[in-house]
Design a protein around this motif. Structure first.
Motif, PDB file in Angstrom:
ATOM      1  N   THR A  15     -38.261   1.452   3.961  1.00  0.00           N
ATOM      2  CA  THR A  15     -37.111   0.603   3.630  1.00  0.00           C
ATOM      3  C   THR A  15     -36.293   0.229   4.864  1.00  0.00           C
ATOM      4  OG1 THR A  15     -35.728   2.540   3.211  1.00  0.00           O
ATOM      5  CG2 THR A  15     -36.828   1.539   1.294  1.00  0.00           C
TER       6      THR A  15
ATOM      7  N   ASP B 165     -39.691  -6.674  -2.278  1.00  0.00           N
ATOM      8  CA  ASP B 165     -41.078  -6.770  -2.700  1.00  0.00           C
ATOM      9  C   ASP B 165     -41.226  -6.215  -4.118  1.00  0.00           C
ATOM     10  OD1 ASP B 165     -43.772  -7.072  -2.835  1.00  0.00           O
ATOM     11  OD2 ASP B 165     -44.274  -5.570  -1.324  1.00  0.00           O
TER      12      ASP B 165
ATOM     13  N   HIS C 172     -37.737  -3.703   1.304  1.00  0.00           N
ATOM     14  CA  HIS C 172     -38.947  -2.919   1.515  1.00  0.00           C
ATOM     15  C   HIS C 172     -39.591  -3.311   2.838  1.00  0.00           C
ATOM     16  CE1 HIS C 172     -38.572  -3.245  -2.971  1.00  0.00           C
ATOM     17  NE2 HIS C 172     -38.662  -1.933  -2.832  1.00  0.00           N
ATOM     18  N   GLY C 173     -40.223  -2.342   3.486  1.00  0.00           N
ATOM     19  CA  GLY C 173     -40.934  -2.607   4.721  1.00  0.00           C
ATOM     20  C   GLY C 173     -41.738  -1.400   5.150  1.00  0.00           C
TER      21      GLY C 173
ATOM     22  N   ARG D   4     -44.773  -6.012   1.840  1.00  0.00           N
ATOM     23  CA  ARG D   4     -43.857  -5.200   2.637  1.00  0.00           C
ATOM     24  C   ARG D   4     -44.496  -4.749   3.945  1.00  0.00           C
ATOM     25  NH1 ARG D   4     -42.665  -0.723  -1.751  1.00  0.00           N
ATOM     26  NH2 ARG D   4     -42.444  -2.672  -2.913  1.00  0.00           N
TER      27      ARG D   4
ATOM     28  N   TYR E  15     -39.815  -7.513   6.193  1.00  0.00           N
ATOM     29  CA  TYR E  15     -38.853  -6.887   5.289  1.00  0.00           C
ATOM     30  C   TYR E  15     -38.522  -7.856   4.152  1.00  0.00           C
ATOM     31  CZ  TYR E  15     -38.252  -3.161   8.691  1.00  0.00           C
ATOM     32  OH  TYR E  15     -38.475  -2.092   9.523  1.00  0.00           O
TER      33      TYR E  15
END
Length: 890
Positions: free
Chosen positions: A86, A139, A59-60, A132, A136
Motif C-alpha cells: 500500500t 485496485d 494499492h501497490g 497494483r 499505485y
C-alpha cells in the motif's frame, strides 16, 4: 510465512470505496528492467462512503517510487507511508489530482501478473489484482474510471503498441522512439486494463453490427503464426452475430483486438477491446491443432467476447461476485458452442468436467459456495465452482424461467446496470422482476457449498395406473460451511417416464394438462423441500424413471436402476444426454464388478449383456458418430476415483484396463470394420460431422491397440504416417506409446520423429510432452523427470508446466500415486520451486495432494507429509499457503 500468517478477507466486511477515480491517464516508457510508469488520476471522495476524514490508501506492489504529487505539489517522504502492498497519504482534499512516477521490472516479473515480458513482447495480466504491480491505484473492481494510455518505446524493437479502446494519436519521438495513445470511453475497473508492445503481425477483418456500424477486427500474433488465425477470426465473427441474435447485444468500440501470448497464467483475458489470449486458445490450423483444440479456440474466443457485456459493461462489485460475470458468461459460451456444434455432445462434455472435477472440488478442503464468503488469495477462487457450477446455476434459472423470460431478465439486467459494478442479487432481482418468479430459495445455490444428493424411490400401483416418485435431498457438510444440515435447495429435476415402446405421456395427479405443451413426455419437477412425492396417473405399465434429463441440476442422483433399465434408457429414451449417462452408469457397474473380483483375488467376469449393448451401439448406423464415440468411452479413472468412498488406485486402474481389453477383444471385428469405414482420406473439415467421424475412428483405434496384435499396431503406424491433421496424428502417436506390444525401440522412434517434425511449433510440442507424461506404463515418474531435462521444457512457462507436471500429477494416477510416495515428493519439490517463481501456478498444481483423505492410510500419511513439508517453507506465498493450510486443517 516470512511475517504473520495471511489474513482472510470476508464478504461481510465489504464497504464502499472511500475514494473514486474519475479519469486515469497513464504514460509508459517501456524498458525491459526499468519501465517508467507515470499516472495522473482525478480522484474525489466517495459521497456514499461517509468517510470525510480518512486518508487516501492506494494499492501497490513491487514498485520503485520516483515521485508523488497532489495538485502539482511534490510530496515529501514525511507526507506519505509506503507499506509492502500500500501507499498511504494521510491528508488529501475532497477532490484532487494525484500524480505518481514509478519504475517496474517487466523482465524480472515471473509471476506473470501486472506488466511482464513474454519472449520479445511486453504484455499485461491485471485480473484479479495485477494492476497494483504497475502503479499505485485503487485496485478494486467497484472503482471504475475512464482510461487514456500513452505507450512509448523503441520503434524498431516494439513497432506495435496497443491498449484499451480506440487509437486517438500516434507518432515518432527522438532517438528512434515512437508512441501510441489509446482512449477507452467506457469506464472500467483497473483489472480490465491491458497493454501490449512488441514485434507482431496481424490479420484483419471487419464486422457490420445490426445497427450498421463497421467494426475493425484484428488478431495480433508473431509472424510465424499468421497462418493459424483464420479459425479464431471466424469464431469471433460468429460470436458477435450470435450475441446480437440471442441477447440483442452489440459491440460498442470501433476496433476489437486479440493478441496471442505464449506465457500466460490463464486461458485468456477479456480486457476491454484488447483481449489477451494464451496462444493455446487462439492459434489453430489442421496440421498443428486437434479437433478439441479447434473447439476450445471457438469457445474461448466467444467467452472473452461475450464478456464485453457480461463482465465489462456490467462488471462485478467485488471479487466475491466473480461468478456474476464468469458463471453467466460460461453459460453464454456453452450455449453458443451448443448452437454451433452438437448440443448433446457439448452437454456431455460439460457434465463430464463438472462431475469429475467440480464435484471433487466440492468434496475437498477448498470447497466453497459459488459466492465464497471469504478468501485469503482471490487467485485461488478462479475455480470450477465459480465457473462451471456458476454456469449450472444460471442454467437452472434458464430452466425454471424458460427461454423467453430468461431473455427478458438478461435485457433488464444489462439495461439497469450498464456502466455499474453489480452483485449477484442484482442479477437475480432482474430475473425475478422480468418473470414474476420468486427466486429467494433458489439463491441458496450461491451461498451453500457442496454437491446436493437426490435419493429417488418409486412405486407403481397397477390397479389405479398411478406411479409415485419420491425425491429426497441432502447436502453433506463441507469444511468451509460447518452446518450439520443445510437448508433445502430449489432443484429443477427434468424427467420422463420410459415404457416398453418408448417415452410415456406425463400427467401429474391434480394438475391440468397444458394444452400449449408440444412435448408431453418431458417435465421439470421443482424439488424445494427435503422430501417430496410426485404422483403420475393414467399409466398402463410400470415405467422406468429417466431423471435429470440434460443434467438439469448439478447434483448426485441415487436411484437403484437395474442393468436392464439402464440398457432400456440407452436404447429408447429421447434425451441424448440420458442415453449417454445410462451407458456410463452401466460401465461403472461392470468396472466395479472387476474391482471387487480383483480385491478378492477372484475370477474376473465381464457382464456379457454389457458387451452386447456396446456391440449394438457400435453397429447402429442411425446414431450420431460423435455420440457413439462418447458412449463407447469408459468412465475415466478420475471419475471412478471421484465416486469412490476410498480411492483404490491399483484396483481402479486394473479394472478399467481389463474391461477395455475385454471389449476390444470381444468386438474386434466390429471395431476394425468401423475403423476402416471412417478412415477414407478426404480434405480436412472442422465441421461437426467431420469431427464426429474422426472422434469415432480414433476412439475405435484406442480400443484396437489394447488387443496388442501386430495388425492393430500396423493400423496405428499407418495412421501416424499418413495423417494430414493433428487429431489423427496425435491419436496414433498416443496409441503406439501406450502399447506394450510396440516395444521400447518403436516407441522411442515415433516420439523422436514426431518431435523433430514439430519442434518449431510450441503448442504441438506441448501435446507431445503431455502424451508422454500421461503414459500409464510403469516408470512414469522417471519419464517425467527426464522430460523436465528436455530442451522443450521451461519451468517459467505455464503451458509447459501444465503439459508435463500438471498432466502427470493430475492425469496419470497409477504412476503419481506410487506406493512409495515418490510422486508426492516430486510434486512438493515443484511447488516449492514455483512458489518463488509463479505462485498462481504453484497453488493450482496442489489439487492432487488436497484429496489425501480419500486414499488408504499409507498414502494418506505420505501425502500429508508432502503438504507439511510445503507448509514448513518460511516464505510461502499467500496463494500456496491458503490451499495447503486448508488441506491440512482438521
Amino acid at each position: 510465512m516470512k511475517d504473520a500468517q495471511p489474513k482472510s478477507i470476508y464478504l461481510k466486511d465489504y464497504r464502499k470505496p472511500d475514494f473514486l477515480i474519475e479519469t486515469t491517464e497513464l504514460h509508459f516508457n517501456l524498458d525491459p528492467s526499468a519501465t517508467v510508469v507515470k499516472s495522473r488520476l482525478k480522484i474525489r471522495r466517495n459521497p456514499e462512503a461517509h468517510t470525510p476524514s480518512l486518508p487516501l490508501t492506494l494499492h501497490g506492489q513491487d514498485l520503485e517510487l520516483i515521485s508523488l504529487h497532489i495538485d502539482g505539489k511534490t510530496l515529501q517522504p514525511s507526507e506519505y507511508e509506503i507499506g509492502p502492498e500500500t501507499l498511504t497519504i494521510n491528508t488529501v482534499p475532497n477532490e484532487f489530482v494525484f500524480e505518481a512516477e514509478v519504475k517496474i521490472n517487466p523482465e524480472g516479473n515471473t509471476s506473470l501478473e501486472g506488466l511482464y515480458k513474454s519472449r520479445t513482447m511486453y504484455c499485461t495480466q491485471c485480473e484479479a489484482e495485477g494492476f497494483r504491480k504497475i502503479t499505485y491505484y485503487l485496485d478494486r473492481p467497484d472503482v471504475m474510471s475512464e482510461f487514456t494510455t500513452t505507450i512509448e518505446a523503441s520503434e524498431s524493437e516494439f513497432p506495435v503498441l496497443l491498449s484499451n479502446g480506440n487509437l486517438i494519436d500516434s507518432g515518432k519521438r527522438e532517438n528512434g522512439q515512437h508512441f501510441a495513445t489509446w482512449h477507452d470511453p467506457f469506464k472500467k475497473p483497473a483489472y480490465l486494463f491491458a497493454l501490449v508492445g512488441g514485434t507482431l503481425d496481424f490479420i484483419e477483418d471487419t464486422f457490420t453490427t445490426k445497427s450498421g456500424r463497421n467494426i475493425t477486427l484484428r488478431i495480433f500474433v508473431e509472424t510465424k503464426d499468421l497462418d493459424k488465425c483464420d479459425h479464431a477470426m471466424l469464431s469471433l465473427k460468429k460470436a458477435m452475430r450470435w450475441d446480437e441474435e440471442v441477447y440483442g447485444l452489440e459491440y460498442d468500440l470501433d476496433i476489437f483486438m486479440i493478441v496471442a501470448v505464449d506465457d500466460f497464467n490463464m486461458g485468456a483475458m477479456e480486457n476491454k477491446g484488447l483481449n489477451i489470449f494464451n496462444t493455446s486458445c487462439v492459434l489453430a490450423k489442421p496440421e498443428t491443432t486437434t479437433d478439441a483444440g479447434f473447439q476450445r479456440v471457438e469457445g474461448v474466443v466467444a467467452h472473452e467476447y461475450f464478456h464485453n457485456w457480461s463482465g465489462n459493461r456490467v462488471t462485478c462489485r467485488d471479487w466475491f461476485q466473480l461468478s456474476l460475470k464468469e458463471g453467466f458468461t460460461v453459460f453464454r459460451d456453452s450455449e453458443f458452442s451448443a448452437d454451433m456444434n452438437s448440443r448433446t455432445v457439448k452437454r456431455v462434455e460439460d457434465v463430464s468436467l463438472l462431475r469429475t472435477l467440480q464435484f471433487a472440488e466440492d468434496g475437498g478442503p477448498m470447497a466453497h459456495p459459488v459466492r465464497p464468503p471469504s478468501f485469503i488469495e482471490i487467485s485461488n477462487f478462479y475455480t470450477l465452482t465459480v465457473y462451471e457450477k456458476g454456469c449450472e446455476v444460471v442454467r437452472m434459472i434458464h430452466t425454471l424461467l424458460g427461454a423467453e423470460n430468461f431473455r427478458k431478465g438478461s435485457d433488464l439486467y444489462f439495461s439497469r446496470h450498464d456502466g455499474e459494478a453489480a452483485t449477484i442479487e442484482n442479477f437475480v432481482k432482474a430475473m425475478e422482476d422480468a418473470s414474476g418468479r420468486d427466486l429467494t430459495q433458489f439463491t441458496r445455490w450461491y451461498s451453500q457449498a457442496g454437491t446436493p444428493r437426490i435419493n429417488a424411490t418409486d412405486a407403481y400401483d397397477e390397479e389405479s395406473g398411478t406411479y409415485s416418485l419420491t425425491l429426497t435431498q441432502s447436502c453433506p457438510t463441507t469444511p468451509e460451511a460447518k452446518q450439520e444440515e443445510k437448508q433445502p435447495f430449489h432443484i429443477p429435476v427434468a424427467m420422463g417416464l420410459l415404457g416398453d415402446a418408448g417415452n410415456l405421456p406425463l400427467k401429474l395427479q391434480g394438475q391440468p394438462i397444458d394444452a400449449d405443451t408440444e412435448d408431453n413426455t418431458n417435465l421439470v419437477l421443482e424439488l424445494t423441500d427435503f422430501e417430496q412425492t410426485f404422483v403420475f396417473e393414467g399409466l398402463n405399465e410400470k415405467p422406468t424413471p429417466v431423471l435429470l434429463r440434460d443434467f438439469s441440476a448439478p447434483v448426485k442422483l441415487n436411484y437403484n436402476y437395474s442393468r436392464e433399465q439402464l440398457t432400456a434408457i440407452m436404447s429408447r429414451d429421447s434425451d441424448g444426454f440420458s442415453r449417454w449417462d445410462a451407458c456410463q452408469k452401466l460401465a461403472v457397474a461392470v468396472i466395479e464388478d472387476v474391482m471387487n473380483a480383483y480385491r478378492g483375488d477372484q475370477k474376473y467376469d465381464i457382464d456379457h449383456a454389457f458387451i452386447e449393448t456396446c456391440r449394438a451401439i457400435l453397429i447402429d448406423q442411425s446414431l450420431d458418430k460423435a455420440m457413439v464415440a462418447l458412449m463407447l468411452q469408459l468412465p475415466t479413472e478420475a471419475y471412478l476415483s471421484e465416486i469412490a468412498t476410498e480411492i483404490d488406485v491399483e484396483a481402479i486402474h486394473f479394472a478399467r484396463q481389463y474391461v477395455r481389453k475385454a471389449l476390444a477383444e470381444s468386438l474386434s471385428e466390429e471395431l476394425e470394420s468401423v475403423y476402416r469405414a471412417n478412415s477414407n482420406p478426404e480434405p480436412f473439415s472442422a465441421s461437426a460431422t467431420a469431427m464426429a467421424k474422426r472422434s469415432l475412428k480414433n476412439t475405435v483405434l484406442s480400443y484396437l491397440i489394447v488387443t496388442e496384435t501386430d495388425e492393430s499396431l500396423h493400423l496405428a503406424q499407418a495412421q501416424l504416417d499418413a495423417a494430414t491433421n493433428m487429431t489423427d496424428e496425435l491419436a496414433a502417436l498416443s496409441a503406439i506409446i501406450n502399447s506394450e506390444h510396440a516395444g521400447e525401440s518403436l516407441r522411442d522412434q515415433v516420439l523422436q520423429d514426431f518431435y523433430l517434425r514439430w519442434s518449431d511449433e510450441a503448442l504441438v510440442v506441448n501435446q507431445w510432452l503431455t502424451a508422454q507424461a500421461q503414459v500409464s506404463r510403469v516408470g512414469g515418474l522417471e519419464r517425467v523427470q527426464q522430460l523436465m531435462q528436455h530442451e522443450a521444457f521451461d519451468i517459467k512457462n505455464p503451458n509447459k508446466i501444465r503439459a508435463v507436471i500438471g498432466a502427470f500429477c493430475g492425469g496419470n494416477p497409477v504412476n503419481f500415486h506410487r506406493e512409495d510416495g515418490a510422486g508426492y515428493e516430486f510434486l512438493a519439490d515443484q511447488i516449492l520451486t514455483l512458489n518463488k517463481l509463479n505462485p498462481q501456478i504453484a497453488s493450482r498444481l496442489l489439487t492432487p495432494l488436497t484429496k489425501w483423505r480419500k486414499y488408504d492410510s499409507g498414502r494418506q500419511a505420505l501425502m500429508r507429509a508432502a503438504l507439511e513439508r510445503i507448509m514448513s517453507e518460511p516464505e510461502l506465498s499467500k496463494d500456496v499457503y491458503e490451499v495447503v493450510s486448508k488441506s491440512l486443517k482438521d
